[in-house]
Design a protein around this motif. Structure first.
Motif, PDB file in Angstrom:
ATOM      1  N   ASN A 104       0.805  -1.217   0.000  1.00 13.34           N
ATOM      2  CA  ASN A 104       0.000   0.000   0.000  1.00 13.34           C
ATOM      3  C   ASN A 104       0.845   1.277   0.000  1.00 13.34           C
ATOM      4  N   PHE A 105       1.900   1.304  -0.842  1.00 13.79           N
ATOM      5  CA  PHE A 105       2.590   2.542  -1.231  1.00 13.79           C
ATOM      6  C   PHE A 105       3.261   3.264  -0.060  1.00 13.79           C
ATOM      7  N   GLN A 106       3.948   2.539   0.805  1.00 11.97           N
ATOM      8  CA  GLN A 106       4.532   3.162   1.989  1.00 11.97           C
ATOM      9  C   GLN A 106       6.005   3.501   1.841  1.00 11.97           C
ATOM     10  N   GLY A 107       6.488   3.708   0.635  1.00  9.69           N
ATOM     11  CA  GLY A 107       7.844   4.206   0.482  1.00  9.69           C
ATOM     12  C   GLY A 107       8.705   3.374  -0.437  1.00  9.69           C
ATOM     13  N   LEU A 108       9.862   3.923  -0.787  1.00  7.93           N
ATOM     14  CA  LEU A 108      10.759   3.329  -1.771  1.00  7.93           C
ATOM     15  C   LEU A 108      11.263   1.954  -1.339  1.00  7.93           C
ATOM     16  N   GLU A 109      11.842   1.854  -0.147  1.00 12.26           N
ATOM     17  CA  GLU A 109      12.423   0.564   0.249  1.00 12.26           C
ATOM     18  C   GLU A 109      11.356  -0.478   0.537  1.00 12.26           C
ATOM     19  N   GLU A 110      10.223  -0.069   1.104  1.00 14.75           N
ATOM     20  CA  GLU A 110       9.158  -1.031   1.380  1.00 14.75           C
ATOM     21  C   GLU A 110       8.592  -1.607   0.089  1.00 14.75           C
ATOM     22  N   LEU A 111       8.501  -0.803  -0.958  1.00 16.09           N
ATOM     23  CA  LEU A 111       7.967  -1.283  -2.230  1.00 16.09           C
ATOM     24  C   LEU A 111       9.013  -2.018  -3.057  1.00 16.09           C
ATOM     25  N   THR A 112      10.305  -1.834  -2.737  1.00 14.08           N
ATOM     26  CA  THR A 112      11.349  -2.601  -3.413  1.00 14.08           C
ATOM     27  C   THR A 112      11.309  -4.040  -2.921  1.00 14.08           C
ATOM     28  N   SER A 113      11.306  -4.983  -3.840  1.00 12.19           N
ATOM     29  CA  SER A 113      11.242  -6.396  -3.470  1.00 12.19           C
ATOM     30  C   SER A 113      12.413  -6.773  -2.569  1.00 12.19           C
ATOM     31  N   SER A 114      12.173  -7.694  -1.641  1.00 11.77           N
ATOM     32  CA  SER A 114      13.256  -8.205  -0.797  1.00 11.77           C
ATOM     33  C   SER A 114      14.344  -8.883  -1.620  1.00 11.77           C
ATOM     34  N   LEU A 115      14.036  -9.229  -2.868  1.00 10.12           N
ATOM     35  CA  LEU A 115      15.037  -9.807  -3.755  1.00 10.12           C
ATOM     36  C   LEU A 115      16.086  -8.781  -4.177  1.00 10.12           C
ATOM     37  N   ASN A 116      15.749  -7.492  -4.061  1.00 13.94           N
ATOM     38  CA  ASN A 116      16.591  -6.450  -4.646  1.00 13.94           C
ATOM     39  C   ASN A 116      17.093  -5.423  -3.650  1.00 13.94           C
ATOM     40  N   THR A 117      16.916  -5.657  -2.345  1.00 11.96           N
ATOM     41  CA  THR A 117      17.405  -4.708  -1.358  1.00 11.96           C
ATOM     42  C   THR A 117      18.918  -4.813  -1.224  1.00 11.96           C
ATOM     43  N   SER A 118      19.537  -3.732  -0.782  1.00 19.73           N
ATOM     44  CA  SER A 118      20.990  -3.703  -0.671  1.00 19.73           C
ATOM     45  C   SER A 118      21.480  -4.213   0.679  1.00 19.73           C
ATOM     46  N   MET A 119      20.602  -4.276   1.671  1.00 16.26           N
ATOM     47  CA  MET A 119      20.913  -4.801   2.997  1.00 16.26           C
ATOM     48  C   MET A 119      20.063  -6.047   3.245  1.00 16.26           C
ATOM     49  N   ILE A 120      20.478  -6.838   4.199  1.00 15.56           N
ATOM     50  CA  ILE A 120      19.779  -8.090   4.459  1.00 15.56           C
ATOM     51  C   ILE A 120      18.354  -7.853   4.958  1.00 15.56           C
ATOM     52  N   GLU A 121      18.146  -6.690   5.625  1.00 15.86           N
ATOM     53  CA  GLU A 121      16.808  -6.280   6.040  1.00 15.86           C
ATOM     54  C   GLU A 121      16.590  -4.829   5.643  1.00 15.86           C
ATOM     55  N   ARG A 122      15.328  -4.456   5.521  1.00 15.19           N
ATOM     56  CA  ARG A 122      15.004  -3.070   5.189  1.00 15.19           C
ATOM     57  C   ARG A 122      15.298  -2.155   6.377  1.00 15.19           C
ATOM     58  N   ALA A 123      15.172  -0.861   6.143  1.00 16.43           N
ATOM     59  CA  ALA A 123      15.433   0.132   7.183  1.00 16.43           C
ATOM     60  C   ALA A 123      14.568  -0.126   8.409  1.00 16.43           C
TER      61      ALA A 123
END
Length: 446
Positions: free
Chosen positions: A174-193
């Motif tokens: 539901n559109f809560q920001g850049l990192e939340e909408l980025t798939s966990s497959l493509n994040t730069s850290m092991i967990e989101r912010a």
């Protein structure tokens, strides 16, 4: 006269010329030769007739073949995109999808806090699902996560696309920001912010619209709650606007979002967060349960990708509206990150307002070593306000990401979380200390 007939006569004449001069040219010998020639001529006539008949049959068959309709194209087409993509007649398509992420590592907290630390591991995500298209512009996606011995619906929705407009109904982000909408497959850290988990960002059941035109993307929707928490009377409205222009070879991203959640009477919320990794149950900052009537959130986001370099950051303010005369605190979280690819020609992916899959220019198996990326991050979360002391985190993280192929990744992540007002004191009552976390991830998807 046919070539065959001429050849036979030439052979007969050569025999006559080669006859010795002393041979007698008697009438009997001439008669015998004439009889042989007549026999040969008869046979030649027979062979020519058979050849003509065969040619006529070939021409007849060629005429029949030419009259047949051209072979029809197959009704089903199969291509490959990490898994088989089956495309049928009229706009149907079907693709199986899934991901597996296995995490392991260690956490280290001051011994006198009494918190269990050391080695931990888990299957972080194990998803299986399907997605595809339906004639008329419709699409579908359904995916479940079976990690942790529980079956949870990740995505489950029906969509409709017409030009730049997309309508979606079902369980989705539901559109809560850049990192939340980025798939966990493509994040730069092991967990989101830290703030994304602390403030309860998650998929919810609802209906949404988004429209993209040129460099602008507008998203909005009305939602109820996560499918695992239904049914209740909670509902929310969420909106996001993104500008994503390109300046030369640099991809820019500027966005903002707004969120309102109405909670049914008697609801409580709790904001808390782990030290970077998910496989520990320790949360060193925690507001405990708070009575709540609604939540209001504002988010800002920015990013830039230029060749192998990227920079990104977000800020989010979460105001909690409490019932009666209770104070209404506003909590804050955000992060800033820089990253760089060590391998030539590689860069971070970007698509439709989120970070996308990294596709190594020289993948393993194709003469290369894949893409290697290093990232540094500062991660801040403040859960202190209006008399509520949930704690403050200043997190410092570094990651090394190896992407050998489009569909495989390995991550090494270190984080040092420096806490003030932590919920667990040391033996001497100190609530300001640090916790270290180190983790690795192996990932594959299709």
């Amino acid at each position: 006269m046919s070539l065959l007939r001429l050849s036979v006569m030439a052979a007969a004449l050569s025999c006559t010329v080669a006859t010795p001069l002393y041979a007698q040219d008697t009438a009997s010998e001439l008669a015998a030769m004439r009889a042989q020639l007549d026999a040969m001529n008869t046979r030649i006539n027979q062979l020519e007739g058979e050849l003509q008949q065969a040619n006529q049959q070939i021409e007849s068959q060629a005429t029949i073949v030419a009259a047949l309709p051209a072979a029809a194209e197959p009704d089903t087409k199969i291509s490959w995109k990490g898994a088989p993509v089956i495309e049928g007649k009229g706009g149907w398509s079907f693709k199986p999808r899934g991901r597996l992420q296995f995490d392991a590592g260690i956490t280290n907290a001051p011994d006198s806090t009494g918190r269990e630390d050391g080695f931990g591991n888990e299957v972080r995500r194990a998803r299986l699902g399907v997605q595809g298209d339906i004639p008329g512009g419709f699409g579908y996606k359904f995916e479940v996560d079976i990690a942790g011995n529980d079956v949870e619906v990740a995505d489950g929705f029906l969509s409709y696309e017409d030009g730049g407009l997309t309508a979606t109904v079902g369980h989705h982000n539901n559109f809560q920001g850049l990192e939340e909408l980025t798939s966990s497959l493509n994040t730069s850290m092991i967990e989101r912010a830290a703030f994304t988990d602390a403030f309860g960002f998650e998929r919810r059941v609802g209906a949404s619209l988004q429209y993209g035109t040129g460099d602008v993307l507008v998203q909005g929707g009305v939602f109820t709650d996560n499918i695992g928490d239904l049914s209740n009377k909670n509902w929310s409205a969420d909106g996001r606007v993104v500008a994503m222009p390109k300046m030369g070879g640099t991809q820019l991203h500027l966005g903002g979002s707004i969120h309102y959640t109405d909670l049914e009477d008697g609801s409580t919320v709790r904001y808390r967060q782990r030290p970077l990794v998910h496989f520990t149950s320790n949360r060193f900052i925690d507001t405990a349960s708070l009575g709540a009537s609604s939540e209001f959130g504002l988010g800002l986001e920015a990013a830039a990708i230029s060749g192998p370099f990227h920079v990104t950051g977000e800020a989010f303010w979460q105001q909690l509206n409490r019932p009666g005369a209770l104070s209404d605190p506003t909590f804050f979280g955000g992060y800033a990150e820089v990253g760089y690819f060590l391998t030539s020609g590689d860069k971070r992916g970007y698509k439709k307002g989120t970070f996308d899959r990294i596709k190594p220019k020289n993948a393993v198996g194709e003469g290369g070593i894949g893409a290697i990326q290093v990232n540094l991050r500062y991660d801040y979360l403040d859960l202190n306000d209006s008399g509520i002391v949930g704690g403050i985190q200043n997190g410092f993280g570094a990651s090394l990401v190896w992407t050998p192929t489009d569909y495989t990744r390995f991550l090494l992540n270190y984080g040092k979380m420096v806490y003030d007002d932590a919920v667990y004191p040391t033996a001497n009552g100190d609530r300001s200390y640090s916790v270290d976390a180190f983790a690795v991830r192996a990932q594959v998807d299709f």
